[in-house]
Design an enzyme around this catalytic site. Structure first.
Site, PDB file in Angstrom:
ATOM      1  N   LEU A 209       0.838  -1.175  -0.056  1.00  0.00           N
ATOM      2  CA  LEU A 209       0.002  -0.018   0.031  1.00  0.00           C
ATOM      3  C   LEU A 209       0.971   1.354  -0.063  1.00  0.00           C
ATOM      4  O   LEU A 209       1.807   1.367   0.853  1.00  0.00           O
ATOM      5  CB  LEU A 209      -1.103   0.141   1.102  1.00  0.00           C
ATOM      6  CG  LEU A 209      -1.888  -0.917   1.277  1.00  0.00           C
ATOM      7  CD1 LEU A 209      -2.431  -1.108   2.720  1.00  0.00           C
ATOM      8  CD2 LEU A 209      -2.956  -1.071   0.368  1.00  0.00           C
ATOM      9  N   HIS A 210       0.675   2.125  -0.905  1.00  0.00           N
ATOM     10  CA  HIS A 210       1.341   3.508  -0.903  1.00  0.00           C
ATOM     11  C   HIS A 210       0.671   4.664  -1.547  1.00  0.00           C
ATOM     12  O   HIS A 210       1.207   5.657  -1.448  1.00  0.00           O
ATOM     13  CB  HIS A 210       2.753   3.407  -1.728  1.00  0.00           C
ATOM     14  CG  HIS A 210       2.602   3.248  -3.179  1.00  0.00           C
ATOM     15  ND1 HIS A 210       2.053   2.131  -3.972  1.00  0.00           N
ATOM     16  CD2 HIS A 210       2.766   4.304  -4.121  1.00  0.00           C
ATOM     17  CE1 HIS A 210       2.107   2.486  -5.327  1.00  0.00           C
ATOM     18  NE2 HIS A 210       2.519   3.663  -5.387  1.00  0.00           N
TER      19      HIS A 210
END
Length: 365
Positions: A209-210
């Site tokens: 996740l970014h």
């Protein structure tokens, strides 16, 4: 002699540039009239996010590292432009080749055009139609500047034609990121955490996740992580944490026990984890492609994708952050009801060869 300056800035760029470097080296070895200069802008400066990729992908050290580092979009883009202008003035070329959709992509394209140097965009024509994404703005701007377009799918070419791009300058070549994957499948490295965490093949999930929409708000990130932890049937979730995400995650008092956080991994270790996983949860663009090629179920926590072929042909599903949809997806996943998927056309490990053949042909006209 055709001279091409290749731009790499952030982690996804290296997997796309690497095969092009190798294809040019092979062409040079066959006495073809082409040479390159590899410029690393330094947009990603973490060892695991940049330097290790040159070793993993067997890419020669860049001819120069501009060392721009981080900053706001405006600051980073401006710094890349200032430093790349000096670089290009000192080392003129026939083409500047940019890949993907990061700040380095649009910054170097803009500098090149203002210095009357032609721009090649690899992975041109991708569209999410979500202007909240900085990457979408970068894609649109780069395609508006580019002279030559190499696309991963026919649909990307149609997007360009709709915007008035000259059809004769659009080349459907396939996906150089898949080139990197295909050429390295025999070199993948089991990370130490695989045995340390007593993992076994297809009995764990991988999560990355970014995206700002998922990780910049602590409450949103907490909801995502708690939901994933709850829905994974007790299976371990290996979560290599992006530096952006780590800043927020460090503020948490606890996370679900079955989610194991680790530092970012090198390419060969990370792809080993993905290849042997039960499924992947992500908001990354490239991982949607890699899981489609590998036939691994992919749950994408985004409302849209610039890679629709991964959903129409591949193993990817777009779920945004819809609790009901995510719960339903996990039910289907654990009941063995996930779609099988297929590999898009020309995702065969030879895209970079096609790119370099096209460049050499341009040089003979």
């Amino acid at each position: 002699m055709m001279k091409v300056t290749l731009i790499a800035g952030a982690r996804p760029n290296f997997m796309k540039i690497g095969p092009i470097v190798h294809a040019i080296e092979n062409a040079k070895a066959s006495n073809k009239s082409i040479d390159y200069r590899l410029v690393h802008t330094g947009q990603h400066y973490d060892e695991k996010l940049s330097n290790s990729f040159f070793k993993d992908l067997n890419i020669p050290e860049p001819h120069v590292n501009l060392g721009v580092g981080s900053g706001s979009h405006a600051v980073q883009t401006a710094n890349i432009m200032i430093k790349f202008e000096e670089e290009l003035a000192s080392n003129p070329c026939d083409f500047v080749l940019v890949v993907g959709d990061v700040n380095s992509t649009v910054a170097c394209a803009l500098v090149a055009k203002k210095m009357n140097t032609k721009v090649i965009h690899v992975e041109a024509g991708l569209r999410s139609y979500d202007m909240r994404m900085p990457e979408e703005i970068n894609r649109i701007a780069t395609d508006a500047l580019a002279d030559v377009f190499f696309t991963t799918t026919p649909e990307a070419g149609y997007n360009l034609i709709e915007k008035g791009c000259n059809k004769s300058n659009i080349y459907f070549v396939g996906n150089t990121m898949i080139d990197s994957l295909v050429s390295n499948l025999g070199n993948l490295v089991k990370p130490a955490l695989f045995d340390d965490q007593a993992l076994s093949e297809t009995d764990y999930l991988v999560m990355t996740l970014h995206r700002p929409s998922n990780v910049d708000e602590q409450s949103k990130l907490a909801k995502i992580i708690n939901l994933i932890g709850e829905k994974c049937n007790g299976k371990k979730v290996i979560f290599p944490v992006h530096p952006r995400t780590k800043q927020i995650l460090d503020q948490f008092s606890s996370i679900p026990e079955n989610i194991y956080c680790t530092e970012p991994l090198g390419y060969l270790e990370f792809m080993y984890l993905v290849k042997n996983s039960f499924a992947v949860i992500t908001d990354s663009g490239g991982i949607q492609e890699e899981t489609t090629y590998l036939g691994i179920p992919c749950i994408t926590l985004r409302e849209n994708t610039e890679r629709p072929e991964t959903t129409t042909l591949g193993t990817n599903e777009l779920l945004g952050f819809n609790v009901e949809a995510i719960s339903n997806a996990f039910s289907r996943l654990f009941n063995g009801e996930w779609k099988r998927g297929s590999i898009p056309g020309l995702w065969d490990g030879k895209a970079a060869e096609r790119i370099v053949r096209a460049l050499i042909a341009m040089n003979t006209h």
